[in-house]
Design an enzyme around this catalytic site. Structure first.
Site, PDB file in Angstrom:
ATOM      1  N   PHE A  89      -3.464   2.847  -9.937  1.00 45.08           N
ATOM      2  CA  PHE A  89      -2.023   2.431 -10.378  1.00 45.08           C
ATOM      3  C   PHE A  89      -1.059   3.654 -10.484  1.00 45.08           C
ATOM      4  CE2 PHE A  89       1.075   1.681 -13.878  1.00 45.08           C
ATOM      5  CZ  PHE A  89       1.813   0.855 -13.565  1.00 45.08           C
ATOM      6  N   LYS A  97       6.337   7.740  -2.774  1.00 47.79           N
ATOM      7  CA  LYS A  97       6.204   9.135  -2.792  1.00 47.79           C
ATOM      8  C   LYS A  97       4.777   9.662  -2.147  1.00 47.79           C
ATOM      9  CE  LYS A  97       9.246  10.095  -6.673  1.00 47.79           C
ATOM     10  NZ  LYS A  97      10.485  10.017  -5.681  1.00 47.79           N
ATOM     11  N   GLY A  98       4.063   8.649  -1.725  1.00 46.21           N
ATOM     12  CA  GLY A  98       2.724   9.099  -1.073  1.00 46.21           C
ATOM     13  C   GLY A  98       1.398   8.953  -2.084  1.00 46.21           C
ATOM     14  N   GLY A 100      -0.295   6.839  -3.909  1.00 48.52           N
ATOM     15  CA  GLY A 100      -1.295   6.026  -3.780  1.00 48.52           C
ATOM     16  C   GLY A 100      -2.251   6.417  -2.681  1.00 48.52           C
ATOM     17  N   TYR A 134      -3.278  -1.264   2.052  1.00 54.20           N
ATOM     18  CA  TYR A 134      -4.537  -0.911   2.320  1.00 54.20           C
ATOM     19  C   TYR A 134      -5.086  -0.972   3.539  1.00 54.20           C
ATOM     20  CZ  TYR A 134      -5.182  -1.105  -2.989  1.00 54.20           C
ATOM     21  OH  TYR A 134      -4.938  -0.855  -4.267  1.00 54.20           O
TER      22      TYR A 134
END
Length: 164
Positions: A89, A97-98, A100, A134
């Site tokens: 999360f 902002k990258g 994850g 993903y």
């Protein structure tokens, strides 16, 4: 990692922060009414003698921005451990902002370092942004598999059927 972001292992002192991330995730997934976790239970189960999982916190410009909770499982077919991502999360203010991708790549690297043959997780079927993300990272959806679960009264009823 950028100079503005970093990943660190969570400690027991992060239990309140982890709980706030869990509640944020549950709200996003429309499951806020299902959260019964408490700081005390998180401290006990994540940082006690028999830790059930591990947590990393991602920070952006020194601010906690998100988390990932994961644990090891085992593949009998591969005869190797695997890494299972239970929750990932990122707070809405820090999305895009990258972070994850940073968390996923950190965990993939950890899986490789630990000799894991798989890195797996589940995603809700309605969460198309997450599915797209993903898949953009090379993940494959396992359409032939369904998650099964026993909790509460059903878990207790099946357990009561066991006779030694």
């Amino acid at each position: 990692m950028t100079q503005q972001s970093k990943i660190r292992l969570a400690t027991a002192e992060d239990s309140a922060l982890i709980l706030s991330f869990i509640k944020g995730l549950a709200e996003y997934e429309k499951m806020a009414d299902q959260v019964v976790a408490t700081e005390q239970k998180l401290t006990q189960t994540l940082f006690g003698d028999k830790a059930a999982a591990e947590v990393v916190i991602v920070e952006y410009q020194g601010q906690p921005a998100g988390f990932a909770l994961f644990f090891h499982n085992y593949s009998t077919f591969l005869a190797q451990p695997g890494l299972y991502l239970e929750d990932l999360f990122v707070l809405p203010a820090f999305r895009g902002k990258g972070l994850g991708k940073l968390l996923l790549s950190y965990l993939a690297n950890l899986a490789v370092e630990r000799g894991c043959g798989r890195f797996e997780w589940s995603v809700l079927d309605w969460n198309q942004p997450a599915i797209d993300f993903y898949q953009s990272q090379g993940a494959k959806l396992m359409h032939d598999w369904r998650i099964t679960r026993l909790t509460g009264a059903e878990l207790q009823a099946l357990a009561a059927q066991y006779q030694q």
